[in-house]
Every structure is written in C-alpha cells, then in structure tokens.
Scaffold this active site. Structure first.
Site, PDB file in Angstrom:
ATOM      1  N   CYS A 423       0.817  -1.217   0.000  1.00  0.00           N
ATOM      2  CA  CYS A 423       0.000   0.000   0.000  1.00  0.00           C
ATOM      3  C   CYS A 423       0.848   1.263   0.000  1.00  0.00           C
ATOM      4  O   CYS A 423       0.467   2.273  -0.609  1.00  0.00           O
ATOM      5  CB  CYS A 423      -0.948  -0.009   1.192  1.00  0.00           C
ATOM      6  SG  CYS A 423      -0.114  -0.129   2.799  1.00  0.00           S
ATOM      7  N   HIS A 467      -2.096   0.401   6.976  1.00  0.00           N
ATOM      8  CA  HIS A 467      -2.435   0.784   5.604  1.00  0.00           C
ATOM      9  C   HIS A 467      -2.022   2.227   5.356  1.00  0.00           C
ATOM     10  O   HIS A 467      -1.898   3.029   6.303  1.00  0.00           O
ATOM     11  CB  HIS A 467      -3.943   0.618   5.375  1.00  0.00           C
ATOM     12  CG  HIS A 467      -4.352   0.663   3.937  1.00  0.00           C
ATOM     13  ND1 HIS A 467      -3.823  -0.172   2.991  1.00  0.00           N
ATOM     14  CD2 HIS A 467      -5.241   1.464   3.282  1.00  0.00           C
ATOM     15  CE1 HIS A 467      -4.376   0.087   1.822  1.00  0.00           C
ATOM     16  NE2 HIS A 467      -5.235   1.092   1.976  1.00  0.00           N
ATOM     17  N   ASP A 483      -7.965   5.873  -2.405  1.00  0.00           N
ATOM     18  CA  ASP A 483      -7.117   4.736  -2.057  1.00  0.00           C
ATOM     19  C   ASP A 483      -6.710   4.013  -3.335  1.00  0.00           C
ATOM     20  O   ASP A 483      -7.476   3.204  -3.886  1.00  0.00           O
ATOM     21  CB  ASP A 483      -7.859   3.790  -1.128  1.00  0.00           C
ATOM     22  CG  ASP A 483      -6.935   2.737  -0.522  1.00  0.00           C
ATOM     23  OD1 ASP A 483      -5.774   2.645  -0.965  1.00  0.00           O
ATOM     24  OD2 ASP A 483      -7.369   2.019   0.399  1.00  0.00           O
TER      25      ASP A 483
END
Length: 677
Positions: A423, A467, A483
C-alpha cells in the site's frame, strides 16, 4: 529464646511458591536468573537432606554481590522497573537460603506478595491477573502451613484453607476497587525502552508498512454505540504525511504556521479553523470507543473527522488526533467521527504550497510527465484522479508483501519497472503524481478494516491491518480520500489483507503465521473467546479510571464528596462483615463430634448402659478396654484390639484416620457388641 523450625510439610509449598512467583521474571529476564533459582533450589534440597550445610554469611554475601553485579551488567543500572524487578526477584530467591526459623519463612512469604505483584508492571491482561491470584493463593497456603506442626497434617488442607480465605477476600477487594479513589498505581510507570510496540513510525518509506503487516499483534479495539460502518469505510487515520524528499514521506506543518495555530488543544486559545469546524453542519456520524495498545507515540487513531468526547487529546488541522503525552499504557478514548465535516476546513495558501511540494527534478521524471499529460487532457481535478486510478487498474500492477527493492528512483522504478508493491508504494506514487498534476495531495498513514468478534460488538484491528492511502483537495468537497490500493486489490479493502494475498505463492508463507478469527475449528473459537475476555477486561477493569469512577459514583451516590465516599466505603465493609458473621453463625450449631470421637462415645455409652455403673469422665480407650475385660472376660482381647487400633489412628502420624480406618473400627465395635450382650 524459643526457635520455631519450619515444618517439613511446608518446604515443598515454599519451593513451588518461590518458583511460581519468580516465573514471569525468569521468562522475560536474563538467563542467569533462571540459573540462580536452580542453584538455590539445589543447595536447599541438599541441605534439607543433610548432604551439605547451608551457606554461611560469607557465601551468601558473595552471592548477593554477584547478583547486584550481574544486574548492573544486564541492564546498565540497578534501579528502574526492569532492573529493580530483576534484582528483587533474585534477592527473593536468595532469601530462601536463610529460611530456618518461622520468622524467616514469614519474611519470604511477605516478600513473595510483592514479587508476584511486580508481574503486573509488564503485563496486565486477565491471564496474568489470574496467575498473580494463583501465586497469592500459594503464598497464603504457605502462611497457613508454617503455623501447623508435622503431626497429623494434610498438606492439601493448607490449599483448601487458603482458597477459602481468598474467596472471602474477593468481595472486600471489589468494594475497595469500586469506591477507593483512583490514583496512579505503581504499574503506570513508564517501563518501556522507548521503542514503539506497534512499529508504526512518523514517516513512511517503501517496505516499512509491509514489514509491519507481518505481525498479528493487536493495535487497538473499537466498540460502536450504533451500527458498525461497512468494511470500505473503516479507515483509521493516525498520521498525515505532507513532506516528500524523494524516498521518505514525513509529517510537516505549513511554513510560517505556529504549532498552537495548527493544534486545537483544551485549555488553549481556539484556532479559527476549529471554530469553523464546530460551527459547520455535522450531519450523521459514528460514535465509538477505542481501546488502544501502548505505542510510546503521541498519535491516536480514528475515522475522519474525529471529535473527541472522552479523553485528553488535541485535533490537528490535518484531521488527526494527538495525545497530550505518549501512550505508555493501554488508553481508552471516546470519539464521534463526522465524515461530512471534511469540507469545513479550508485550504490556505501556505498549506496549498506544502501539499504541492515535490523533490528535485531528478526524482520521478516519467511520472511527472504522465501527470502533466493528464492535466492537459482533463477538464477537472476529478477527471485527473480517475485517469490515475484507471492507470493502476489497466497496467499489470501486483499487490504483494514482498516487493522488489527500489534502488534509486522509488517513484519511476515502481510505476514503470517493478509494478509490484504494497500500500505504501501505491499511496506514495499516486500522491506524487497528483502533486505533479497540480492537485494538492497528502499521504495518510493508519489502519484499514478490522475484524469483528462474533461473541461481542467490538472490532479487532491488528498490526497487519496497517495501511496507507491518499487524500486530494477538490474544490467544493474539501479533502477527499482516494485509495489507489483499492484499484489494484479491491479485496484488500473489502475483506482484509489475508483475502487480498491468499492467492499469492510468494506471500503464502508470511500469511500462514498471521492469526485471525476467521480460522475454522476450535482454534478460531478459542481466539474469539480470548479476545472477548481481554476486551471486557480492558473495558471494565483497566478502563476503570478516575473519570469512569466519578461517573459511577454520581449514579450511586447522587453527588460525589469525600464524606459520601467514606460513608459508602464504611457501609460496604460493614455489610460484608455482617454477612460473614451471619454465615459463620449459621454454621456454628454447637460443638460437633468428629468421626473418631463419635466412635469412642458410642462404645462408651453402650458399656455404661450394660454395666449399670456410670463411667468416669476422661476415661481413655485403654482404660475403657480394661473395664470391658473386667466385666466381660471373653471380650477382653477384642476390646484391646479395638483400643490399639483406635489409639494408632488417633495418635500415630503414619496412620491416617480416614474412612477405611473408621469403618474398620466400626466393625471391631460391632463384634464387641455381640460379646457384651
């Protein structure tokens, strides 16, 4: 002076208790401590068997100096929680070499109560609390045992009596826990070395979050007052990273902005942006309580936009919560998050400049060109964002915990060469391209998702839920979450890390060691039960602070004052003592004969009634057998056998007056009855 030797039957209890009280420190402490305890036990065992003499003062002095030196060598000091507890446990075990008299045993037992309580300095879960109670039970059993002689003693009876005493003390403990004013206890000391337990730092570079995500340790637990948000809405923001040096993202505040203007703290002047936030239309929100594990850091985790309701924290302009001091112990705070407030905070020129800043031109040349091309081909910022997300979806990007290293240019190498990342790679490259396209953007670091516990209403967020995502500024909408990981691995957002990487052969070995409630079978259910118990313990026991106590006392007493608390405490203790007294009186129905006494009395009464002459008070079994032999000569031998068996059962320590022995005496007595008739 009379010297009381420690009873033989108590020595084994003392050995077991010393080892049990020392065990938590032996597990976490240096190896030489375990060797010291073993050495002490071996010396004491040989001395008790008269193989060697107990060490004299000189030897004990050398051992004590050696312990102090080893403690200094292991910790660099002999004070502080770690070194102090290690030294205390070592001296506690050495003290066993001096136990000869009853007074020495008292000293060891009292010291043991302090030693077993030190385990709560480092671990305060329900399991450790139960273990400390077990150690206290053993210590109390030793205390009972040293006050009994070796004659006719049953060692397990000490444990039963200690258990009864412990059960009697529990109601008093609960009354004191609820009513005694909460003050900072000994175990609130800062006992950690300063390294964050979560591993999440205030910066982000390629590979850092992927390393953190290989841990299944708890990060925090959340319980909602109402419905739980959907999985794709559970973004727990902790840090906002605004400065990028070409490889690492770091926290920063706009140039020329003072800290007090950037943070809204209690007791400080309210910044203008926070006034505007409070005055804005909030809309619907989520109210929840977070129970956070120690991190030794000052940031907290919450969904956007958080408004603190219970707890001491400040809100930063970039919508993150900041604690007043680093979190050195489990922390509970209540928050209401209003997602609709994200457009209430305006973007000033200084902040816009920071959110558009990029490193020198040598970093991300191809990414800059691609972003600028999107800007030329797009009419709005939203269209640029969609083009970037489409780029991640259409190109062969892969989501993995084991990305290849990025040696020189972390942006271009990832976007156009390796295309394998976690991520942080996607959030970093996306934010970089948005800034290159002229859209203010920043990286947000925290956790995403969480696993509901089926036994309760709380959510478990683990370290592997760590994350990173991006936020872009869109006119009219404010800061909007984007995202890019969801464009490559949407299952990561919906179902968590394990589901996103379950089909990857490279990541399967890493995933196999991660715990989850989703595990089927008995192991999964046990984890759910363990987490549920731990959550309730954190909420009702460790979370019972001064604020919770004042709220409860207001409900119970109406208003809180020292006088009312003292009266309530006095009433509670008096009530418990009264109940104990009633219980004891209900059991005290006069003197009750023991089975051995009843056996003697029955034969005594039969002989007196048949002979017609009352027997004198205080007659012994042997004298009773002589009276039977004088009156009934044919019963002389059975009477002597009965008296001999009775005296052995009553006075011989090697013969137990158990049920088989009493039944044997009853058979002898019944045989005598036939000879007396």
């Amino acid at each position: 002076m009379r010297v009381y030797q420690v009873p033989t039957h108590t020595r084994l209890w003392l050995v077991i208790t010393i080892i049990a009280c020392s065990l938590p420190q032996l597990i976490r402490g240096p190896n030489w401590q375990a060797g010291l305890v073993i050495l002490v036990m071996v010396i004491r065992a040989l001395a008790d068997r008269q193989r060697i003499r107990l060490p004299g003062r000189l030897v004990r002095g050398v051992l004590m100096v050696s312990v102090v030196g080893l403690t200094w060598f292991s910790f660099g000091r002999i004070y502080g929680p770690d070194a102090g507890v290690a030294l205390l446990v070592s001296l506690f075990s050495l003290k066993y070499l001096e136990v000869v008299r009853q007074r020495d045993a008292y000293v060891v037992i009292v010291l043991g109560y302090f030693v077993c309580a030190t385990a709560l300095l480092f671990e305060r879960g329900p399991g450790m609390f139960g273990y400390v109670l077990l150690c206290m039970l053993l210590l109390t059993a030793c205390l009972v045992g040293i006050n009994h002689s070796d004659t006719g003693v049953r060692p397990l009876a000490h444990l039963r009596r200690a258990g009864a005493m412990t059960l009697q003390a529990i109601p008093v403990m609960l009354v004191l826990f609820v009513l005694v004013p909460r003050v900072a206890p000994l175990w609130n000391m800062r006992i950690d070395s300063g390294q964050a337990r979560t591993g999440m730092t205030d910066r982000m570079a390629p590979g850092e979050i992927s390393e953190l995500s290989q841990s299944s340790d708890p990060a925090f637990r959340v319980t909602f007052d109402g419905p739980m948000p959907a999985a794709n809405e559970r973004y727990w923001r902790g840090l906002t990273l605004s400065h990028f040096d070409g490889r690492t993202w770091q926290q920063a505040i706009p140039r020329g902005t003072e800290k007090q203007e950037y943070l809204a703290e209690r007791g400080r002047p309210t910044p203008d942006w926070y006034k505007a936030l409070l005055a804005a239309e909030r809309g619907s929100g989520y109210r929840y309580q977070v129970i956070m594990e120690p991190t030794q850091r000052s940031w907290l985790f919450a969904m956007k936009v958080p408004v603190i309701e219970r707890g001491n924290a400040a809100l930063a302009r970039d919508m993150r919560l900041v604690a007043e001091e680093p979190v050195y112990e489990t922390l509970a705070y209540t928050v209401t998050s209003y997602p609709g407030l994200s457009n209430a905070i305006r973007l000033d020129d200084a902040e816009r400049e920071l959110m558009l800043s990029l490193p020198d031109q040598d970093i991300g040349r191809r990414a800059r060109g691609l972003a600028q091309q999107w800007r030329l081909d797009s009419d709005t910022a939203e269209e640029i964002v969609n083009r970037a997300l489409r780029f991640y979806r259409e190109q062969p990007f892969f989501y993995t915990l084991s990305p290849p290293p990025l040696a020189v240019d972390s942006v271009d190498e990832f976007l156009f060469m390796t295309r394998r990342g976690f991520c942080e790679h996607y959030a970093s490259s996306f934010t970089f391209m948005m800034r290159a396209a002229g859209i203010p953007a920043r990286v947000v670091l925290g956790y995403q998702g969480g696993e509901p516990n089926a036994l309760g209403s709380h959510l478990m967020v683990r370290q592997y839920d760590a994350h990173a995502w991006s936020e872009v500024w869109l006119d009219g909408r404010g800061w909007v979450r984007v995202d890019p990981t969801a464009a490559v691995a949407p299952e990561r957002i919906e179902n968590g890390l394990r589901a996103a990487l379950s089909g990857s052969a490279d990541d399967e070995p890493l995933l196999s060691g991660l715990q989850s409630f989703a595990n089927s079978g008995l192991l999964g259910r046990l984890r759910q039960w363990g987490d549920y118990v731990d959550f309730q313990w954190q909420t009702w026991v460790l979370g019972y602070n001064s604020q919770s106590q004042m709220s409860l006392l207001r409900q119970l007493l109406g208003s809180v004052s020292p006088l009312r608390i003292a009266l309530a405490l006095l009433a509670g203790i008096t009530l418990l003592l009264g109940l104990y007294t009633l219980f004891l009186l209900s059991r005290d129905r006069g003197y009750r004969q023991s089975p051995m006494e009843r056996e003697f009395w029955r034969l005594h009464q039969r002989v007196a009634s048949l002979s017609g002459v009352p027997l004198e008070t205080g007659i012994t079994p042997a004298q009773l057998a002589e009276r039977i032999a004088e009156r009934w000569p044919r019963a002389a031998e059975p009477a002597r056998q009965w008296a001999l068996q009775y005296q052995q059962a009553l006075y011989n320590p090697a013969v137990l007056a158990d049920n088989p022995r009493i039944r044997h005496l009853r058979r002898l007595r019944n045989r005598l009855y036939k000879l007396l008739d």
